[in-house]
Motif scaffolding. Structure first.
Motif, mmCIF file in Angstrom:
data_model
loop_
_atom_site.group_PDB
_atom_site.id
_atom_site.type_symbol
_atom_site.label_atom_id
_atom_site.label_comp_id
_atom_site.label_asym_id
_atom_site.label_seq_id
_atom_site.Cartn_x
_atom_site.Cartn_y
_atom_site.Cartn_z
ATOM 1 N N MET A 1 0.836 -1.182 0.000
ATOM 2 C CA MET A 1 0.000 0.000 0.000
ATOM 3 C C MET A 1 0.883 1.248 0.000
ATOM 4 S SD MET A 1 -2.934 1.059 2.723
ATOM 5 C CE MET A 1 -2.205 2.188 3.877
ATOM 6 N N LYS A 2 0.610 2.158 -0.870
ATOM 7 C CA LYS A 2 1.361 3.408 -0.934
ATOM 8 C C LYS A 2 0.681 4.444 -0.050
ATOM 9 C CE LYS A 2 4.609 2.163 -3.676
ATOM 10 N NZ LYS A 2 5.984 2.182 -3.284
ATOM 11 N N LEU A 3 1.467 5.120 0.758
ATOM 12 C CA LEU A 3 0.945 6.083 1.720
ATOM 13 C C LEU A 3 0.998 7.508 1.181
ATOM 14 C CD1 LEU A 3 2.619 4.681 4.936
ATOM 15 C CD2 LEU A 3 0.281 4.343 4.176
ATOM 16 N N LYS A 4 0.020 8.280 1.583
ATOM 17 C CA LYS A 4 -0.077 9.705 1.265
ATOM 18 C C LYS A 4 0.022 10.483 2.574
ATOM 19 C CE LYS A 4 -1.175 8.733 -3.031
ATOM 20 N NZ LYS A 4 -0.182 8.815 -4.063
ATOM 21 N N TRP A 5 0.173 11.787 2.469
ATOM 22 C CA TRP A 5 0.279 12.621 3.664
ATOM 23 C C TRP A 5 -0.930 12.460 4.585
ATOM 24 C CZ3 TRP A 5 4.742 14.079 5.152
ATOM 25 C CH2 TRP A 5 5.733 14.447 4.234
ATOM 26 N N ARG A 9 -1.896 8.043 10.702
ATOM 27 C CA ARG A 9 -1.716 6.926 11.639
ATOM 28 C C ARG A 9 -0.786 5.865 11.054
ATOM 29 N NH1 ARG A 9 -1.680 6.623 16.662
ATOM 30 N NH2 ARG A 9 -3.455 8.001 16.627
ATOM 31 N N GLU A 10 -0.985 5.532 9.789
ATOM 32 C CA GLU A 10 -0.157 4.510 9.159
ATOM 33 C C GLU A 10 1.309 4.952 9.066
ATOM 34 O OE1 GLU A 10 -3.028 5.646 7.982
ATOM 35 O OE2 GLU A 10 -4.357 3.902 7.953
ATOM 36 N N ILE A 11 1.532 6.224 8.774
ATOM 37 C CA ILE A 11 2.892 6.767 8.736
ATOM 38 C C ILE A 11 3.518 6.692 10.127
ATOM 39 C CG2 ILE A 11 4.265 8.859 8.404
ATOM 40 C CD1 ILE A 11 2.300 9.587 6.114
ATOM 41 N N MET A 39 10.642 6.850 2.909
ATOM 42 C CA MET A 39 10.038 5.530 3.119
ATOM 43 C C MET A 39 9.653 4.917 1.782
ATOM 44 S SD MET A 39 7.333 6.132 6.178
ATOM 45 C CE MET A 39 7.836 6.411 7.848
ATOM 46 N N ASP A 40 9.924 3.630 1.624
ATOM 47 C CA ASP A 40 9.524 2.928 0.408
ATOM 48 C C ASP A 40 8.002 2.937 0.237
ATOM 49 O OD1 ASP A 40 12.165 2.308 -0.179
ATOM 50 O OD2 ASP A 40 12.057 0.347 0.803
ATOM 51 N N ILE A 57 1.363 13.991 12.404
ATOM 52 C CA ILE A 57 2.115 12.737 12.326
ATOM 53 C C ILE A 57 2.945 12.542 13.585
ATOM 54 C CG2 ILE A 57 3.968 11.536 11.098
ATOM 55 C CD1 ILE A 57 2.825 12.864 8.500
ATOM 56 N N GLN A 58 3.591 13.602 14.051
ATOM 57 C CA GLN A 58 4.379 13.507 15.275
ATOM 58 C C GLN A 58 3.493 13.104 16.457
ATOM 59 O OE1 GLN A 58 5.875 17.163 16.947
ATOM 60 N NE2 GLN A 58 7.518 16.104 18.045
ATOM 61 N N MET A 59 2.329 13.708 16.599
ATOM 62 C CA MET A 59 1.429 13.383 17.714
ATOM 63 C C MET A 59 0.950 11.930 17.616
ATOM 64 S SD MET A 59 1.304 15.989 19.681
ATOM 65 C CE MET A 59 2.993 16.319 19.245
ATOM 66 N N ALA A 60 0.657 11.470 16.400
ATOM 67 C CA ALA A 60 0.244 10.081 16.217
ATOM 68 C C ALA A 60 1.386 9.132 16.571
ATOM 69 C CB ALA A 60 -0.223 9.860 14.782
ATOM 70 N N TRP A 61 2.604 9.517 16.228
ATOM 71 C CA TRP A 61 3.781 8.704 16.547
ATOM 72 C C TRP A 61 3.963 8.615 18.063
ATOM 73 C CZ3 TRP A 61 9.397 10.073 14.585
ATOM 74 C CH2 TRP A 61 10.261 9.026 14.897
#
Length: 66
Positions: A1-5, A9-11, A39-40, A57-61
């Protein structure tokens, strides 16, 4: 699966898998941006991010680590 911005959560999950020892509370957004676009699994325009997206993204991480 290719991720977008928008795949915050997935990132964050991938970041935790790839950088489990990184201080995700005190990081530079320039570093975060670089890690994501390298990331690939990531397939989006690197210029489409902004501070709001990187902060989400930082908060989700951080949540993912807890």
């Amino acid at each position: 699966m290719k991720l977008k911005w928008k795949d915050v959560r997935e990132i964050a999950i991938l970041l935790e898998e790839k950088f489990p020892n990184e201080d995700n509370l005190n990081l530079r957004f320039t570093d975060l941006h670089k890690w994501i676009v390298e990331m690939d699994e990531f397939d989006d325009n690197s210029n489409d991010s902004n501070e709001k997206i990187l902060e989400a993204i930082q908060m989700a991480w951080i949540d993912e680590r807890d």
